[in-house]
Design a protein around this motif. Structure first.
Motif, mmCIF file in Angstrom:
data_model
loop_
_atom_site.group_PDB
_atom_site.id
_atom_site.type_symbol
_atom_site.label_atom_id
_atom_site.label_comp_id
_atom_site.label_asym_id
_atom_site.label_seq_id
_atom_site.Cartn_x
_atom_site.Cartn_y
_atom_site.Cartn_z
ATOM 1 N N ARG A 159 0.828 -1.223 0.000
ATOM 2 C CA ARG A 159 0.000 0.000 0.000
ATOM 3 C C ARG A 159 0.858 1.267 0.000
ATOM 4 N N VAL A 160 1.920 1.272 0.780
ATOM 5 C CA VAL A 160 2.788 2.464 0.858
ATOM 6 C C VAL A 160 3.477 2.745 -0.477
ATOM 7 N N LEU A 161 3.656 1.720 -1.284
ATOM 8 C CA LEU A 161 4.354 1.912 -2.562
ATOM 9 C C LEU A 161 3.370 2.238 -3.689
ATOM 10 N N ILE A 162 2.096 1.925 -3.471
ATOM 11 C CA ILE A 162 1.103 2.053 -4.537
ATOM 12 C C ILE A 162 0.291 3.345 -4.413
ATOM 13 N N GLY A 163 -0.145 3.655 -3.192
ATOM 14 C CA GLY A 163 -1.001 4.834 -3.023
ATOM 15 C C GLY A 163 -2.425 4.527 -3.433
ATOM 16 N N ASN A 164 -3.118 5.551 -3.918
ATOM 17 C CA ASN A 164 -4.543 5.419 -4.154
ATOM 18 C C ASN A 164 -4.859 5.349 -5.655
ATOM 19 N N GLU A 165 -4.280 4.370 -6.312
ATOM 20 C CA GLU A 165 -4.546 4.248 -7.754
ATOM 21 C C GLU A 165 -4.631 2.771 -8.132
ATOM 22 N N PRO A 166 -5.269 2.467 -9.263
ATOM 23 C CA PRO A 166 -5.306 1.057 -9.678
ATOM 24 C C PRO A 166 -3.892 0.573 -9.997
ATOM 25 N N PHE A 167 -3.645 -0.699 -9.770
ATOM 26 C CA PHE A 167 -2.293 -1.237 -9.971
ATOM 27 C C PHE A 167 -2.375 -2.694 -10.402
#
Ligand code: UTP
Length: 275
Positions: free
Chosen positions: A116-124
């Motif tokens: 989560r810390v590496l992705i943030g609030n976006e689709p992945f």
């Protein structure tokens, strides 16, 4: 549009002991290329350039692989072997690699949550490097899934038909086929016995996830094997909204098992001789 790809790579790889005692499973080579490099290449082909890798103890070789080795570069400069580093150099130039560690191996759901810390609030995207996928007829599997995402804007899992006596190794889905090879998921079961399996459509190691999955993982209790299962969080997401399952085009080798790994090696060896 999807820029980040998450690689959960913290597992112990016990099926490959003793090879994986001090070496990450993801660094096992098929021909001369480590599994995780195949994965990164697939993600780049799908338009991603931020690789978020979940590592753990004993996985440092992955970080070193995606970095320059000045001593080695110096040694082989101008020699006939220099070109062997071309592909990895290109990846290093194109991509940003970010890392975080999973401290306890509490399952794939937990490993994804750590991202989560590496992705943030976006689709992945999520790519399990021990599932090696290839498609000689066109787009790679992640690129195919990005196209599906662009149309439906929801989480998507890649599925493959497997023999019924093997469903207990996978998350298994069932759903309504809304387009050829595309299902709207209504059931998902982790490692069911054949008699409980809703179908023989097994989830393989490719996902596109919308970021609300992180909150759903937070609410997911440990499931099968006492691990936090991504399948359970995805089932919650399917109930709330929509999750698609996509029967991908191409081949997949289960390189987390000896049989699949040997099959992949033979396949890529034969391909290399065709060139
Ligand atoms: P697997 O169960 O296939 O991998 O997990 P494993 O545990 O490494 O292998 P075996 O079964 O002991 O041989 C699927 C993927 O999820 C990652 C693994 O690294 C692998 O890519 N994973 C699994 C994690 O990152 N963390 C976990 O807690 C569990």
């Amino acid at each position: 549009m999807i820029k980040r790809c998450l690689f959960p790579a913290a597992g112990y790889g016990t099926r490959f002991l003793p090879a994986t005692k001090a070496m990450p499973k993801e660094m096992l080579p098929v021909m001369a290329k480590p599994l995780i490099q195949y994965g990164v290449e697939e993600a780049v082909e799908a338009g991603m350039d931020i690789m978020a890798i979940i590592t753990g103890r004993g996985k440092r070789a992955i970080e070193d692989h995606f970095d320059i080795s000045y001593e080695l570069e110096h040694q082989i400069k101008g020699s006939s072997k220099e070109h062997l580093l071309d592909d990895i150099r290109e990846l290093i130039n194109k991509c940003t690699f970010t890392y975080t560690r999973q401290i306890e191996m509490k399952g794939l759901g937990d490993a994804i949550y750590k991202g989560r810390v590496l992705i943030g609030n976006e689709p992945f995207a999520v790519l399990l490097a021990d599932d090696l996928c290839t498609n000689t007829e066109g787009d790679g599997v992640l690129a195919q899934m990005v196209k599906v995402y662009e149309k439906y804007r929801c989480s998507i899992v890649a599925v493959q038909e497997v023999p019924m006596d093997q469903v207990n190794k996978y998350g298994v889905i069932s759903g309504k086929e809304i387009d050829s090879g595309l299902y709207m998921v209504d059931t998902m079961v982790e490692k069911p016995e054949p008699e409980e399996a809703p179908s023989n459509l097994a989830i393989i190691g490719r996902y596109i996830l919308t970021p609300d999955i992180f909150e759903l993982i937070e609410q997911t209790e440990p499931g099968k094997g006492g691990e936090i299962q991504i399948t359970d969080a995805l089932m919650a997401q399917a109930k709330k909204g929509m999750v698609m399952a996509y029967k991908f085009k191409g081949r997949r080798f289960d390189c987390g098992s000896i049989d699949g790994f040997v099959e992949a090696t033979n396949y890529f060896y034969e391909k290399s001789k065709e060139k």
